[in-house]
Write a protein that holds these residues in place. Structure first.
Motif, mmCIF file in Angstrom:
data_model
loop_
_atom_site.group_PDB
_atom_site.id
_atom_site.type_symbol
_atom_site.label_atom_id
_atom_site.label_comp_id
_atom_site.label_asym_id
_atom_site.label_seq_id
_atom_site.Cartn_x
_atom_site.Cartn_y
_atom_site.Cartn_z
ATOM 1 N N LEU A 59 0.824 -1.070 -0.014
ATOM 2 C CA LEU A 59 0.059 0.198 -0.040
ATOM 3 C C LEU A 59 0.864 1.322 0.086
ATOM 4 O O LEU A 59 0.656 2.056 -0.673
ATOM 5 N N SER A 62 2.167 1.837 -3.430
ATOM 6 C CA SER A 62 1.309 2.132 -4.372
ATOM 7 C C SER A 62 0.792 3.857 -4.103
ATOM 8 O O SER A 62 0.491 4.421 -4.927
ATOM 9 N N THR A 63 1.003 4.056 -2.787
ATOM 10 C CA THR A 63 0.666 5.506 -2.392
ATOM 11 C C THR A 63 1.721 6.522 -2.903
ATOM 12 O O THR A 63 1.429 7.497 -3.513
ATOM 13 N N PRO A 66 2.045 6.098 -7.877
ATOM 14 C CA PRO A 66 0.671 5.697 -8.337
ATOM 15 C C PRO A 66 0.458 5.113 -9.291
ATOM 16 O O PRO A 66 -0.442 4.270 -9.847
ATOM 17 N N LYS A 157 -7.621 6.569 1.763
ATOM 18 C CA LYS A 157 -7.035 7.756 1.002
ATOM 19 C C LYS A 157 -6.546 7.443 -0.475
ATOM 20 O O LYS A 157 -6.935 8.021 -1.278
ATOM 21 N N TRP A 158 -6.158 6.012 -0.549
ATOM 22 C CA TRP A 158 -5.810 5.356 -1.789
ATOM 23 C C TRP A 158 -6.892 5.211 -2.568
ATOM 24 O O TRP A 158 -6.943 5.442 -3.725
ATOM 25 N N GLU A 161 -8.256 8.500 -4.094
ATOM 26 C CA GLU A 161 -7.362 8.893 -5.085
ATOM 27 C C GLU A 161 -7.597 8.147 -6.553
ATOM 28 O O GLU A 161 -7.712 8.676 -7.526
ATOM 29 N N ARG A 162 -7.851 6.582 -6.187
ATOM 30 C CA ARG A 162 -8.092 5.774 -7.413
ATOM 31 C C ARG A 162 -9.822 6.151 -7.945
ATOM 32 O O ARG A 162 -9.848 6.171 -9.070
#
Length: 172
Positions: A59, A62-63, A66, A157-158, A161-162
């Motif tokens: 995670l 990926s954060t 992106p 949060k992720w 954003e996605r």
């Protein structure tokens, strides 16, 4: 990088180190007494916490980047493993509370099992050992619980954003 993300990374790496050390000690205990089922169960529970921290690393990556994709089943998997890790941290806290309630004599019986003479180990030494163990396990439980909370915060949060990246004018 924000303070909370830096704390999240620090706790993840710290938990991997501590849980990995615990698992190594449990494996060594299995070599000495291979029929210990409690060691096997503890090893599996520690494995869940280790897996949670590995998912936290994914995670975090990926954060920060992106372009690094995560699997479709990643969010529910992280939530389930996070809940199990949080239960582990509550178990650690309950163990700390129970050990804090023990008197020095009960602690001596529990740890020594009558193997050493009372003259070799003083009451002050046992009390110091007990307090040190309580503090270290309390910090360990707090680190696991905080990491679980931070993983859910950064997962949300992720997801946001996605979701914003996937939303477009033509999507209905």
């Amino acid at each position: 990088m924000s303070f909370s993300f830096g704390l999240f990374r620090f706790l993840t790496y710290g938990n991997i180190f501590v849980v990995g050390l615990f698992m190594l000690l449990m494996l060594m205990a299995m070599l000495v007494a291979p029929s210990m089922t409690s060691v096997v169960i503890s090893l599996m529970i520690s494995g869940v916490v280790l897996y949670h921290n590995i998912l936290c690393l994914q995670l975090q990556r990926s954060t920060m980047e992106p372009s690094v994709p995560l699997k479709r089943n990643f969010p529910p998997l992280l939530i389930i493993v996070s809940v199990l890790s949080f239960i582990y941290s509550m178990f650690v806290f309950s163990t700390v509370i129970e050990m804090a309630r023990l008197s020095s004599g009960e602690f001596a019986k529990m740890t020594m099992g009558g193997q050493m003479k009372q003259e070799e180990v003083t009451a002050e030494m046992l009390d110091t050992i007990r307090k040190t163990v309580l503090v270290l396990f309390g910090i360990h439980g707090l680190a696991i619980a905080a990491n679980c909370v931070l993983s859910s915060v950064f997962l949300n949060k992720w997801k946001k954003e996605r979701q914003e990246e996937n939303d477009s004018f033509l999507d209905i």
